[in-house]
Design a protein around this motif. Structure first.
Motif, short mmCIF file in Angstrom:
data_model
loop_
_atom_site.label_atom_id
_atom_site.label_comp_id
_atom_site.label_asym_id
_atom_site.label_seq_id
_atom_site.Cartn_x
_atom_site.Cartn_y
_atom_site.Cartn_z
N UNK A 89 0.83 -1.20 0.00
CA UNK A 89 0.00 0.00 0.00
C UNK A 89 0.86 1.25 0.00
N UNK A 90 1.89 1.26 0.86
CA UNK A 90 2.78 2.42 0.96
C UNK A 90 3.51 2.68 -0.36
N UNK A 91 3.87 1.61 -1.06
CA UNK A 91 4.62 1.76 -2.30
C UNK A 91 3.79 2.11 -3.51
N UNK A 92 2.46 2.10 -3.37
CA UNK A 92 1.59 2.36 -4.52
C UNK A 92 1.63 3.83 -4.93
N UNK A 93 1.58 4.08 -6.23
CA UNK A 93 1.52 5.42 -6.78
C UNK A 93 0.11 5.70 -7.31
N UNK A 94 -0.17 6.96 -7.56
CA UNK A 94 -1.49 7.34 -8.06
C UNK A 94 -1.81 6.61 -9.36
N UNK A 95 -0.83 6.51 -10.24
CA UNK A 95 -1.06 5.85 -11.54
C UNK A 95 -1.23 4.35 -11.42
N UNK A 96 -0.97 3.79 -10.25
CA UNK A 96 -1.17 2.35 -10.06
C UNK A 96 -2.64 2.01 -9.82
N UNK A 97 -3.47 3.02 -9.62
CA UNK A 97 -4.88 2.81 -9.35
C UNK A 97 -5.70 3.11 -10.60
N UNK A 98 -6.48 2.13 -11.02
CA UNK A 98 -7.41 2.32 -12.13
C UNK A 98 -8.79 2.51 -11.52
N UNK A 103 7.48 -8.63 -7.11
CA UNK A 103 6.57 -9.30 -8.04
C UNK A 103 5.30 -8.46 -8.18
N UNK A 104 4.98 -8.16 -9.41
CA UNK A 104 3.83 -7.30 -9.69
C UNK A 104 2.54 -8.11 -9.82
N UNK A 105 1.44 -7.55 -9.27
CA UNK A 105 0.15 -8.17 -9.48
C UNK A 105 -0.93 -7.08 -9.45
N UNK A 106 -2.04 -7.35 -10.10
CA UNK A 106 -3.17 -6.43 -10.11
C UNK A 106 -4.26 -7.01 -9.21
N UNK A 107 -4.76 -6.20 -8.29
CA UNK A 107 -5.73 -6.67 -7.31
C UNK A 107 -7.02 -5.86 -7.46
N UNK A 108 -8.16 -6.53 -7.62
CA UNK A 108 -9.43 -5.81 -7.73
C UNK A 108 -9.94 -5.36 -6.37
N UNK A 109 -10.78 -4.35 -6.38
CA UNK A 109 -11.44 -3.91 -5.15
C UNK A 109 -12.88 -3.52 -5.48
N UNK A 110 -13.71 -3.41 -4.46
CA UNK A 110 -15.12 -3.17 -4.67
C UNK A 110 -15.52 -1.71 -4.72
N UNK A 149 -17.31 0.26 -2.55
CA UNK A 149 -17.06 1.14 -1.40
C UNK A 149 -15.62 1.64 -1.33
N UNK A 150 -14.66 0.73 -1.56
CA UNK A 150 -13.25 1.13 -1.58
C UNK A 150 -13.00 2.08 -2.75
N UNK A 151 -13.67 1.84 -3.88
CA UNK A 151 -13.52 2.71 -5.03
C UNK A 151 -14.01 4.12 -4.74
N UNK A 152 -15.13 4.24 -4.05
CA UNK A 152 -15.65 5.56 -3.71
C UNK A 152 -14.73 6.29 -2.75
N UNK A 153 -14.19 5.55 -1.76
CA UNK A 153 -13.28 6.17 -0.79
C UNK A 153 -11.99 6.61 -1.46
N UNK A 154 -11.46 5.79 -2.37
CA UNK A 154 -10.25 6.15 -3.09
C UNK A 154 -10.47 7.37 -3.98
N UNK A 155 -11.62 7.40 -4.65
CA UNK A 155 -11.92 8.52 -5.54
C UNK A 155 -11.99 9.83 -4.76
N UNK A 156 -12.62 9.80 -3.59
CA UNK A 156 -12.71 11.00 -2.76
C UNK A 156 -11.34 11.44 -2.28
N UNK A 157 -10.51 10.45 -1.90
CA UNK A 157 -9.16 10.78 -1.43
C UNK A 157 -8.33 11.40 -2.55
#
Length: 306
Positions: A161-170, A184-191, A193-201
């Protein structure tokens, strides 16, 4: 443990191995330090046996080292970790022709007792998230909600989480790209509610904290730099501790909780392994024991002839 206690040849080889771990395997500073602590313990024991060069290590010396640790009260988890460190080290010695053979190839690890990881209930998680009072003029509240939501939604590690950049979030596809152990790189989905919280942040909270030193970091500390892992742990502990009756399990507890709820919801083990970034399916299987234990507890509580 001073290098003088292990001899010049050991010190030189461990220095080269440190470089290998940091540059070629791209391990974190913490992981490199842990490997070296274990191997310096081995080096001191080997020196006492008269083995002044790692190339002269043999299986007998390795077993003697572990036996000595066990006699001194080392836990099974410690013995397992140190035997793993030794095997990886001796394999590197052989592979790089620093030794004629792999002394640790036949070294067995003591089986560690695997306790069930604690997890919160769905009601507990809901209570924790509902208790986070969000104010658009308070970027820290927007950040904290996004952190808790994302950790629970994805089960990612604090370091990821700490290492994530803004461009790492779709934000549109609701996927976050993270780099796990060994980069090792991986893409993780989220739901949602988390999407709404991330968008606001990202839209409202982050710009209020951002400075010239922020760079591309997704989550920021109060001074505008990339948030520190200790700050993330403090956020989670504070938010969990604010709700009466909820166990303060910390960020790793949210990871365990996410895995448990995924399996309880019907996700297959292989998918959960991919989401968590486990190298081995065996590591993920412990969560099936958590779900089974909960099932048995519910049965004992509900069935009249349990």
């Amino acid at each position: 443990m001073p290098e003088e206690a292990i001899g010049e040849r050991w010190a030189q080889t461990l220095g080269e191995y440190e470089t290998h771990l940091a540059r070629e395997r791209d391990l974190s500073e913490h992981s490199v330090r842990a490997y070296l602590v274990d191997l310096r313990s081995l080096a001191v024991h080997a020196a006492r046996l008269g083995i002044d060069d790692p190339a002269r290590l043999d299986l007998r010396a390795l077993r003697s080292w572990l036996a000595n640790l066990k006699t001194r009260g080392a836990a099974r988890t410690t013995l397992q970790r140190r035997s793993t460190a030794a095997r990886v080290f001796t394999a590197w010695l052989a592979r790089t022709r620093r030794a004629e053979h792999d002394a640790g190839a036949l070294l067995a690890s003591p089986k560690a007792h695997r306790e069930l990881p604690p997890a919160l209930s769905q009601d507990d998680i809901r209570a924790v998230i509902d208790a986070i009072e969000v104010d658009e003029d308070d970027p820290v509240s927007l950040r904290d909600l996004a952190i808790v939501e994302l950790l629970y939604a994805t089960g990612i590690r604090v370091g990821e989480l700490v290492g994530a950049d803004v461009d790492d979030v779709d934000l549109e596809r609701r996927v976050v790209r993270v780099f796990g152990k060994g980069r090792k790189e991986r893409a993780v989905p989220y739901g949602a509610p988390a999407g709404a919280a991330l968008d606001e942040w990202v839209r409202r909270g982050r710009p209020q904290l951002a400075t010239a030193q922020s760079g591309p970091a997704l989550f920021l500390g109060v001074r505008g730099g990339r948030i520190d892992p200790r700050a993330v742990r403090r956020v989670v502990h504070d938010r969990l501790g604010a709700v009466e009756g909820v166990a303060d399990l910390g960020p790793h507890g949210l990871r365990h909780t996410a895995a448990t709820h995924l399996l309880e919801g019907g996700a297959d083990l292989r998918s959960v392994q991919e989401i968590l970034g486990h190298a081995s399916l065996g590591t993920t299987q412990i969560y099936t024991h958590v779900s089974n234990e909960r099932l048995r507890a519910a049965y004992r509580q509900a069935h009249p002839r349990a």
